[in-house]
Motif scaffolding. Structure first.
Motif, PDB file in Angstrom:
ATOM      1  N   PRO A   1       0.800  -1.227   0.000  1.00 27.31           N
ATOM      2  CA  PRO A   1       0.000   0.000   0.000  1.00 27.31           C
ATOM      3  C   PRO A   1       0.830   1.273   0.000  1.00 27.31           C
ATOM      4  O   PRO A   1       0.314   2.353  -0.298  1.00 27.31           O
ATOM      5  CB  PRO A   1      -0.814  -0.124   1.287  1.00 27.31           C
ATOM      6  CG  PRO A   1      -0.010  -1.018   2.170  1.00 27.31           C
ATOM      7  CD  PRO A   1       0.648  -1.997   1.243  1.00 27.31           C
ATOM      8  N   LYS A   2       2.121   1.154   0.315  1.00 26.90           N
ATOM      9  CA  LYS A   2       2.965   2.347   0.381  1.00 26.90           C
ATOM     10  C   LYS A   2       3.758   2.570  -0.903  1.00 26.90           C
ATOM     11  O   LYS A   2       3.724   3.656  -1.485  1.00 26.90           O
ATOM     12  CB  LYS A   2       3.918   2.255   1.571  1.00 26.90           C
ATOM     13  CG  LYS A   2       4.774   3.504   1.756  1.00 26.90           C
ATOM     14  CD  LYS A   2       5.593   3.426   3.038  1.00 26.90           C
ATOM     15  CE  LYS A   2       6.429   4.692   3.226  1.00 26.90           C
ATOM     16  NZ  LYS A   2       7.239   4.618   4.482  1.00 26.90           N
ATOM     17  N   CYS A   3       4.474   1.548  -1.371  1.00 24.18           N
ATOM     18  CA  CYS A   3       5.357   1.736  -2.524  1.00 24.18           C
ATOM     19  C   CYS A   3       4.821   1.128  -3.809  1.00 24.18           C
ATOM     20  O   CYS A   3       5.356   1.394  -4.887  1.00 24.18           O
ATOM     21  CB  CYS A   3       6.746   1.183  -2.230  1.00 24.18           C
ATOM     22  SG  CYS A   3       6.819  -0.631  -2.151  1.00 24.18           S
ATOM     23  N   GLY A   4       3.781   0.292  -3.707  1.00 29.27           N
ATOM     24  CA  GLY A   4       3.194  -0.310  -4.900  1.00 29.27           C
ATOM     25  C   GLY A   4       3.888  -1.547  -5.414  1.00 29.27           C
ATOM     26  O   GLY A   4       3.491  -2.101  -6.447  1.00 29.27           O
ATOM     27  N   THR A   5       4.908  -2.039  -4.713  1.00 26.75           N
ATOM     28  CA  THR A   5       5.614  -3.243  -5.144  1.00 26.75           C
ATOM     29  C   THR A   5       4.680  -4.448  -5.162  1.00 26.75           C
ATOM     30  O   THR A   5       3.869  -4.623  -4.252  1.00 26.75           O
ATOM     31  CB  THR A   5       6.800  -3.532  -4.199  1.00 26.75           C
ATOM     32  OG1 THR A   5       7.740  -2.466  -4.301  1.00 26.75           O
ATOM     33  CG2 THR A   5       7.494  -4.840  -4.558  1.00 26.75           C
ATOM     34  N   LEU A   6       4.797  -5.272  -6.192  1.00 22.12           N
ATOM     35  CA  LEU A   6       4.014  -6.507  -6.253  1.00 22.12           C
ATOM     36  C   LEU A   6       4.433  -7.442  -5.127  1.00 22.12           C
ATOM     37  O   LEU A   6       5.622  -7.686  -4.921  1.00 22.12           O
ATOM     38  CB  LEU A   6       4.219  -7.199  -7.598  1.00 22.12           C
ATOM     39  CG  LEU A   6       3.556  -6.540  -8.818  1.00 22.12           C
ATOM     40  CD1 LEU A   6       4.028  -7.221 -10.095  1.00 22.12           C
ATOM     41  CD2 LEU A   6       2.042  -6.608  -8.715  1.00 22.12           C
ATOM     42  N   LEU A   7       3.444  -7.988  -4.414  1.00 23.90           N
ATOM     43  CA  LEU A   7       3.723  -8.871  -3.285  1.00 23.90           C
ATOM     44  C   LEU A   7       3.244 -10.296  -3.526  1.00 23.90           C
ATOM     45  O   LEU A   7       3.249 -11.118  -2.604  1.00 23.90           O
ATOM     46  CB  LEU A   7       3.059  -8.323  -2.014  1.00 23.90           C
ATOM     47  CG  LEU A   7       3.531  -6.942  -1.562  1.00 23.90           C
ATOM     48  CD1 LEU A   7       2.769  -6.511  -0.318  1.00 23.90           C
ATOM     49  CD2 LEU A   7       5.035  -6.935  -1.301  1.00 23.90           C
ATOM     50  N   GLY A   8       2.827 -10.581  -4.717  1.00 24.58           N
ATOM     51  CA  GLY A   8       2.347 -11.919  -5.025  1.00 24.58           C
ATOM     52  C   GLY A   8       1.921 -12.006  -6.470  1.00 24.58           C
ATOM     53  O   GLY A   8       2.109 -11.072  -7.260  1.00 24.58           O
ATOM     54  N   MET A   9       1.335 -13.135  -6.810  1.00 25.54           N
ATOM     55  CA  MET A   9       0.870 -13.363  -8.170  1.00 25.54           C
ATOM     56  C   MET A   9      -0.573 -12.885  -8.313  1.00 25.54           C
ATOM     57  O   MET A   9      -1.198 -12.451  -7.339  1.00 25.54           O
ATOM     58  CB  MET A   9       1.012 -14.847  -8.506  1.00 25.54           C
ATOM     59  CG  MET A   9       2.441 -15.363  -8.384  1.00 25.54           C
ATOM     60  SD  MET A   9       2.630 -17.095  -8.840  1.00 25.54           S
ATOM     61  CE  MET A   9       2.399 -17.000 -10.619  1.00 25.54           C
ATOM     62  N   LEU A  10      -1.106 -12.977  -9.524  1.00 30.52           N
ATOM     63  CA  LEU A  10      -2.487 -12.586  -9.756  1.00 30.52           C
ATOM     64  C   LEU A  10      -3.413 -13.373  -8.845  1.00 30.52           C
ATOM     65  O   LEU A  10      -3.228 -14.569  -8.610  1.00 30.52           O
ATOM     66  CB  LEU A  10      -2.861 -12.825 -11.222  1.00 30.52           C
ATOM     67  CG  LEU A  10      -2.128 -11.958 -12.257  1.00 30.52           C
ATOM     68  CD1 LEU A  10      -2.533 -12.386 -13.662  1.00 30.52           C
ATOM     69  CD2 LEU A  10      -2.413 -10.480 -12.045  1.00 30.52           C
ATOM     70  N   THR A  11      -4.422 -12.709  -8.315  1.00 30.70           N
ATOM     71  CA  THR A  11      -5.338 -13.324  -7.359  1.00 30.70           C
ATOM     72  C   THR A  11      -6.306 -14.260  -8.069  1.00 30.70           C
ATOM     73  O   THR A  11      -6.932 -13.885  -9.069  1.00 30.70           O
ATOM     74  CB  THR A  11      -6.138 -12.235  -6.616  1.00 30.70           C
ATOM     75  OG1 THR A  11      -5.221 -11.325  -5.989  1.00 30.70           O
ATOM     76  CG2 THR A  11      -7.034 -12.853  -5.562  1.00 30.70           C
TER      77      THR A  11
END
Length: 227
Positions: free
Chosen positions: A41-51
């Protein structure tokens, strides 16, 4: 009376049991419905694969003698647990799993010949929540491909893991979760480990975090100066 020092909580990485008696995998039935991948929520980095979104339809591949209680698939954040595991998890008030969506089994492929036909349990789709726990980098053996810059997700490209420890004061008490800095690793608490043993849950191994190794390119453990 001298004050007693409380032992730090222990944590475990959740994995399945390759080539075990209950070895089971799943594949979503195509076309599968996919949503956006989770982002910091802060930097926008992807944290996983498509839901993975409903409807949840899968093909099961049973490599062991019978299906297991814990079933992983082709990469994503979702995994399957048997109905008996889901019922016990919720009844005992454990925390950290999200979803609990019923799964339709399209087909079962048995990869191992056996003398009897094992029954296939009902399964539910779940994901591990994102917890607040973070790595204790001074007591972890990690090799990074780039510097960590975001104070929220603490994400960076990891090259290797040769054991890790969490900062206990950052843990919020979840029993199954993903930690900041390790979004792709499912972690369980001591209470969850006891739960697995008590119910005899199958196709799940719990690796102490300090013994967990992830080194796909076989780079070996890092020097202490690299952590």
């Amino acid at each position: 009376m001298a004050s007693e020092t409380l032992a730090e909580p222990r944590f475990f990485v959740l994995d399945d049991v390759l080539a075990g008696e209950y070895d089971t995998k799943f594949d979503p039935v195509e076309p599968s419905n996919l949503g956006d991948a989770p982002r910091c929520p802060k930097c926008g980095t992807l944290l996983g694969m498509l839901t993975w979104l409903p409807p949840y339809r899968v093909d099961l591949e049973v490599y062991g003698k019978q299906p297991g209680d814990f079933v992983t698939g082709p990469g994503g954040d979702s995994f399957l647990i048997s109905e008996r595991m889901a019922t016990a998890f919720q009844a005992e008030g454990l925390k950290g799993l999200q979803g609990f969506h019923h799964v339709e089994i399209n087909r079962v492929r048995k990869k191992r010949k056996s003398g009897h036909s094992a029954s296939v349990p009902s399964y539910l789709e779940v994901t591990a929540c994102f917890g607040r726990a973070y790595l204790d980098e001074k007591r972890s053996l990690l090799r990074y491909a780039e510097a960590r810059t975001c104070a929220e997700c603490r994400s960076a490209d990891l090259d290797t893991i040769h054991g890790f420890t969490l900062e206990p004061e950052t843990w919020s008490g979840e029993d199954v979760f993903r930690a900041r800095g390790l979004p792709g690793v499912r972690i369980g608490s001591e209470r969850f480990a006891a739960f697995v043993a008590r119910h005899g849950l199958t196709n799940i191994q719990l690796i102490p975090t300090e013994q967990y190794i992830w080194d796909p390119r076989r780079l070996g453990p890092p020097d202490s100066s690299m952590t």
